[in-house]
Design a protein around this motif. Structure first.
Motif, PDB file in Angstrom:
ATOM      1  N   SER A 120       0.835  -1.190   0.000  1.00  0.00           N
ATOM      2  CA  SER A 120       0.000   0.000   0.000  1.00  0.00           C
ATOM      3  C   SER A 120       0.875   1.248   0.000  1.00  0.00           C
ATOM      4  CB  SER A 120      -0.911   0.005   1.229  1.00  0.00           C
ATOM      5  OG  SER A 120      -1.616   1.222   1.342  1.00  0.00           O
ATOM      6  N   VAL A 121       0.707   2.075  -1.018  1.00  0.00           N
ATOM      7  CA  VAL A 121       1.557   3.250  -1.213  1.00  0.00           C
ATOM      8  C   VAL A 121       0.692   4.499  -1.325  1.00  0.00           C
ATOM      9  CG1 VAL A 121       3.279   4.342  -2.708  1.00  0.00           C
ATOM     10  CG2 VAL A 121       3.258   1.848  -2.443  1.00  0.00           C
ATOM     11  N   ALA A 122       1.027   5.528  -0.558  1.00  0.00           N
ATOM     12  CA  ALA A 122       0.361   6.830  -0.655  1.00  0.00           C
ATOM     13  C   ALA A 122       1.338   7.829  -1.245  1.00  0.00           C
ATOM     14  CB  ALA A 122      -0.100   7.303   0.712  1.00  0.00           C
ATOM     15  N   ALA A 126       6.229  11.335   0.253  1.00  0.00           N
ATOM     16  CA  ALA A 126       5.886  12.718   0.591  1.00  0.00           C
ATOM     17  C   ALA A 126       6.439  13.614  -0.499  1.00  0.00           C
ATOM     18  CB  ALA A 126       6.435  13.089   1.959  1.00  0.00           C
ATOM     19  N   ASN A 127       5.633  13.835  -1.504  1.00  0.00           N
ATOM     20  CA  ASN A 127       6.098  14.500  -2.718  1.00  0.00           C
ATOM     21  C   ASN A 127       5.536  15.910  -2.903  1.00  0.00           C
ATOM     22  OD1 ASN A 127       6.937  14.502  -5.786  1.00  0.00           O
ATOM     23  ND2 ASN A 127       4.735  14.905  -5.742  1.00  0.00           N
ATOM     24  N   GLY A 177       4.301  20.638   5.553  1.00  0.00           N
ATOM     25  CA  GLY A 177       3.525  19.575   4.915  1.00  0.00           C
ATOM     26  C   GLY A 177       4.232  18.238   4.972  1.00  0.00           C
ATOM     27  N   THR A 178       5.552  18.231   4.837  1.00  0.00           N
ATOM     28  CA  THR A 178       6.329  16.993   4.970  1.00  0.00           C
ATOM     29  C   THR A 178       6.194  16.439   6.378  1.00  0.00           C
ATOM     30  OG1 THR A 178       7.926  17.624   3.263  1.00  0.00           O
ATOM     31  CG2 THR A 178       8.651  16.013   4.886  1.00  0.00           C
ATOM     32  N   PHE A 179       6.393  17.285   7.377  1.00  0.00           N
ATOM     33  CA  PHE A 179       6.276  16.877   8.777  1.00  0.00           C
ATOM     34  C   PHE A 179       4.892  16.305   9.071  1.00  0.00           C
ATOM     35  CE2 PHE A 179       4.338  19.029  12.582  1.00  0.00           C
ATOM     36  CZ  PHE A 179       4.603  18.025  13.494  1.00  0.00           C
ATOM     37  N   LEU A 180       3.847  17.027   8.656  1.00  0.00           N
ATOM     38  CA  LEU A 180       2.486  16.577   8.947  1.00  0.00           C
ATOM     39  C   LEU A 180       2.159  15.270   8.223  1.00  0.00           C
ATOM     40  CD1 LEU A 180       0.451  19.929   8.873  1.00  0.00           C
ATOM     41  CD2 LEU A 180       1.152  18.600  10.881  1.00  0.00           C
ATOM     42  N   SER A 181       2.636  15.124   6.992  1.00  0.00           N
ATOM     43  CA  SER A 181       2.384  13.898   6.234  1.00  0.00           C
ATOM     44  C   SER A 181       3.035  12.692   6.911  1.00  0.00           C
ATOM     45  CB  SER A 181       2.893  14.039   4.801  1.00  0.00           C
ATOM     46  OG  SER A 181       2.221  15.065   4.111  1.00  0.00           O
ATOM     47  N   VAL A 182       4.283  12.855   7.307  1.00  0.00           N
ATOM     48  CA  VAL A 182       4.995  11.761   7.976  1.00  0.00           C
ATOM     49  C   VAL A 182       4.311  11.422   9.299  1.00  0.00           C
ATOM     50  CG1 VAL A 182       7.154  11.135   9.119  1.00  0.00           C
ATOM     51  CG2 VAL A 182       7.195  12.212   6.856  1.00  0.00           C
ATOM     52  N   ILE A 212       9.473   5.646   4.056  1.00  0.00           N
ATOM     53  CA  ILE A 212       9.143   7.043   3.785  1.00  0.00           C
ATOM     54  C   ILE A 212      10.147   7.554   2.757  1.00  0.00           C
ATOM     55  CG2 ILE A 212       8.995   9.382   4.723  1.00  0.00           C
ATOM     56  CD1 ILE A 212       8.352   8.037   7.461  1.00  0.00           C
ATOM     57  N   VAL A 213       9.631   8.077   1.659  1.00  0.00           N
ATOM     58  CA  VAL A 213      10.485   8.635   0.603  1.00  0.00           C
ATOM     59  C   VAL A 213      10.082  10.091   0.396  1.00  0.00           C
ATOM     60  CG1 VAL A 213      11.322   8.418  -1.755  1.00  0.00           C
ATOM     61  CG2 VAL A 213      10.586   6.367  -0.507  1.00  0.00           C
ATOM     62  N   LEU A 214      11.018  10.994   0.630  1.00  0.00           N
ATOM     63  CA  LEU A 214      10.767  12.419   0.460  1.00  0.00           C
ATOM     64  C   LEU A 214      11.227  12.871  -0.924  1.00  0.00           C
ATOM     65  CD1 LEU A 214      12.183  13.730   3.880  1.00  0.00           C
ATOM     66  CD2 LEU A 214       9.915  12.767   3.401  1.00  0.00           C
TER      67      LEU A 214
END
Length: 254
Positions: free
Chosen positions: A9-11, A87-88, A115-120, A135-137
């Motif tokens: 499962s990938v978001a 997190a793109n 947005g990166t922080f909140l997504s993670v 996690i891939v940024l």
């Protein structure tokens, strides 16, 4: 490597266009169950339909913890959890430093870095349950390595993502979660294509491989970081730029 993503499962945040869409398509073609998150749910759904392979779109605002919590809960419900967060999502409206307003600075920082922080943070409850939490940024060469006029705010956020990554990977290692980042160079996206053929040629001329990167180039780098084979790789970056940052001068490209 591709087999290890089958059924995962990938978001992908910001996955309705550009690099995010390229990442989503590469993962979907590799057999992953892909959810495309974007502020515009209709655009996310349209991108998912175009990609196929069971991908689906969902509306979500990465600057809102509440919105992300709801979106990720739905993704986990539909896909049976979450194994990978890409997190793109990010923005890059240019503004010269002398003219940049506080509002412009805040907008870019809230989207790209906060947005990166909140997504993670929102993904953690699901990633902790995964046997292959990744996690891939999506960072950039601009900020961590290079600079570009008008992008002081953007460059600050992209460098900031790497500072965030290096501590996050230490804190999350106890859960078996890895955190890594892809740093794209000049990539042919819809925005760059709209600048015209002459502009594209001038950009490609600055790249040793003499071409612009594709969104799939970034997707394949992200796929590696998300794979089972990269399970012992964390806190690392990979530059995908065709060698763009290497020449000391234009003479080196002769």
């Amino acid at each position: 490597m591709t087999a290890s993503l089958n059924g995962r499962s990938v978001a992908v945040t910001g996955g309705s266009k550009g690099i995010g869409r390229g990442i989503a398509e590469v993962f979907a073609k590799s057999g992953a169950k892909v959810a495309i998150l974007a502020r515009d749910g209709e655009q996310a759904a349209a991108a998912a339909r175009a990609i196929g392979h069971g991908a689906f779109g969902i509306s979500g605002d990465i600057t809102s913890a509440q919105s992300l919590a709801a979106a990720f809960a739905e993704i986990a419900r539909r896909n049976g959890g979450m194994d990978v967060l890409c997190a793109n999502a990010g923005i890059f409206p240019p503004a010269p430093l002398e003219e940049m307003t506080e509002a412009q600075w805040d907008l870019v920082n809230n989207t790209n870095l906060k947005g990166t922080f909140l997504s993670v943070q929102a993904a953690l409850p699901y990633l902790k349950k995964s046997s292959q939490g990744r996690i891939v940024l999506t960072s950039s060469i601009t900020g961590p390595v290079t600079g570009y006029p008008g992008w002081a705010h953007y460059g600050a956020t992209k460098a900031g993502q790497l500072g965030f990554m290096r501590t996050a990977c230490l804190e999350l290692a106890k859960y078996g979660i890895t955190v890594n980042a892809v740093l794209p160079g000049n990539i042919l996206t819809e925005g760059l294509a709209g600048m015209g053929e002459d502009y594209q040629k001038s950009m490609a001329a600055a790249v040793p491989l003499k071409r612009l990167g594709t969104v799939e180039d970034i997707g394949h780098a992200a796929l590696y970081f998300a794979s089972k084979e990269a399970g012992y790789v964390t806190g690392q970056t990979i530059i995908v730029d065709g060698g763009q940052i290497l020449p000391e001068s234009q003479d080196a490209l002769a």
